[in-house]
Enzyme design. Sequence first.
Site, PDB file in Angstrom:
ATOM      1  N   TYR A 103     -10.643  -2.059  -3.093  1.00  0.00           N
ATOM      2  CA  TYR A 103     -10.826  -0.794  -3.818  1.00  0.00           C
ATOM      3  C   TYR A 103      -9.991  -0.844  -5.094  1.00  0.00           C
ATOM      4  O   TYR A 103      -8.830  -1.243  -5.068  1.00  0.00           O
ATOM      5  CB  TYR A 103     -10.366   0.408  -2.966  1.00  0.00           C
ATOM      6  CG  TYR A 103     -10.432   1.696  -3.755  1.00  0.00           C
ATOM      7  CD1 TYR A 103     -11.582   2.472  -3.733  1.00  0.00           C
ATOM      8  CD2 TYR A 103      -9.366   2.099  -4.580  1.00  0.00           C
ATOM      9  CE1 TYR A 103     -11.680   3.633  -4.499  1.00  0.00           C
ATOM     10  CE2 TYR A 103      -9.463   3.252  -5.351  1.00  0.00           C
ATOM     11  CZ  TYR A 103     -10.614   4.010  -5.304  1.00  0.00           C
ATOM     12  OH  TYR A 103     -10.712   5.128  -6.068  1.00  0.00           O
ATOM     13  N   GLU A 149     -13.859   3.700 -11.385  1.00  0.00           N
ATOM     14  CA  GLU A 149     -13.686   3.342  -9.983  1.00  0.00           C
ATOM     15  C   GLU A 149     -14.623   2.198  -9.634  1.00  0.00           C
ATOM     16  O   GLU A 149     -15.820   2.266  -9.896  1.00  0.00           O
ATOM     17  CB  GLU A 149     -13.993   4.543  -9.080  1.00  0.00           C
ATOM     18  CG  GLU A 149     -13.669   4.264  -7.619  1.00  0.00           C
ATOM     19  CD  GLU A 149     -14.099   5.392  -6.687  1.00  0.00           C
ATOM     20  OE1 GLU A 149     -15.312   5.709  -6.647  1.00  0.00           O
ATOM     21  OE2 GLU A 149     -13.228   5.952  -6.010  1.00  0.00           O
TER      22      GLU A 149
END
Length: 394
Positions: free
Chosen positions: A109, A197
């Site tokens: 992530y 992101e």
Amino acid sequence: MDIHEYQAKEILSNFGVAVPAGALAYSPEQAAYRARELGGEKWIVKAQVHAGGRGKAGGVKLCESDNEIYEACEGMFGRKLVTHQTGPEGKGIYRVYVEAAVPIDREIYLGFVMDRSTQRVMIVASSEGGMEIEEIAETRPDSIVRSIVEPAVGLQEFQAREIAFSLGIEPGLVQQMVRTLKGCYAAFSESDATMVEINPLVVTGDDRILALDAKMSFDDNALFRHPQISELRDKSQEDPRESNAADRGLAYVGLDGNIGCIVNGAGLAMATMDTIKLAGGEPANFLDIGGGASPERVAKAFRLVLSDSNVQAVLVNIFAGINRCDWVAEGVVQVLKELNLEIPVVVRLAGTNVEEGQKILAQSGLPVIRANTLMEAAQRAVSAWKSDAFASAS
Ligand code: GDP
Ligand code: MN
């Protein structure tokens, strides 16, 4: 403003972030054709909507033939994808992105956000990619790495290496990771983003680091200096009330209540919403008409608020400094004369030219409910709305 995954990937790849080969399609036929152009034997068909959580909601499909691509596309085009981020109404699918599938070894992530407390860009990373960051924060908080970028010097090599090491990236891949991190940071700061992101960022079986997914949001107030990014706006993915407002240069956020708010200044708009709640009502929107608003601008804001069919009463709350109460009153009168409104309108004016403003309202002969303080205005709006709603229900 949000953009699509494929658009974010194009921006990021211009800054040196590696992404899988992919192509956009507007129909099942085009998707199959794109897959053939890309080559290989496995493809991922991804619904392009402004929301995450597509994988779990059926918006990301692995396909191994033309037929499977058609089938995946039939299930997407023209439908609404409902994910945990879209709300129950979902978001329409009008474009799909076809990518060559890649063999995944590890999912990471990676996020870049504005950290309000330090007033810096913060990099948030975790070795537990694939899950949503909220879920990681709950189940594996220890896996999260945070790093603040000093804006005067930008993201430094040593800092990027440090992040790579804490994620357990093997030495041979650290340089690729550094390039990815620096590319994301440059894309973030140079395009006035508010969020980047990548979830997941993957390490492939053949030792490449690729952004498999990408999301970017931008600061609306800086879009004027990024015409190429402004062009990426996709109104099919936005609340129509909000795109309408953006087109008119008004700061508007649609909410679920029934009392429409027309206010100047973000702080006063927030206070007005709070006071409506305190008085027992629910605001239908946040709206800041800004400073120096002409009667036409006030009228425009008014029409925008009324275009929401949930609105059953309107509260105009103006504390005029740069604004002029007489102009606001003129705008209100203009709209009320033009629209023949049947819902109660409460107006509270204070500040510059307030006497003139009150006079214009009084002489208009229109049934405007006036109030002197914010509390009084909110109470009058709520009680007028209640008695009106009661009258029409009985
Ligand atoms: P999201 O659910 O909206 O965040 O969409 P993603 O783009 O993140 O895709 C969801 C999941 O699909 C990813 O977490 C991956 O596990 C999987 N996925 C996406 N692309 C590929 C690929 O090329 N190969 C493989 N094996 N899995 C993929
Ligand atoms: Mn994702």
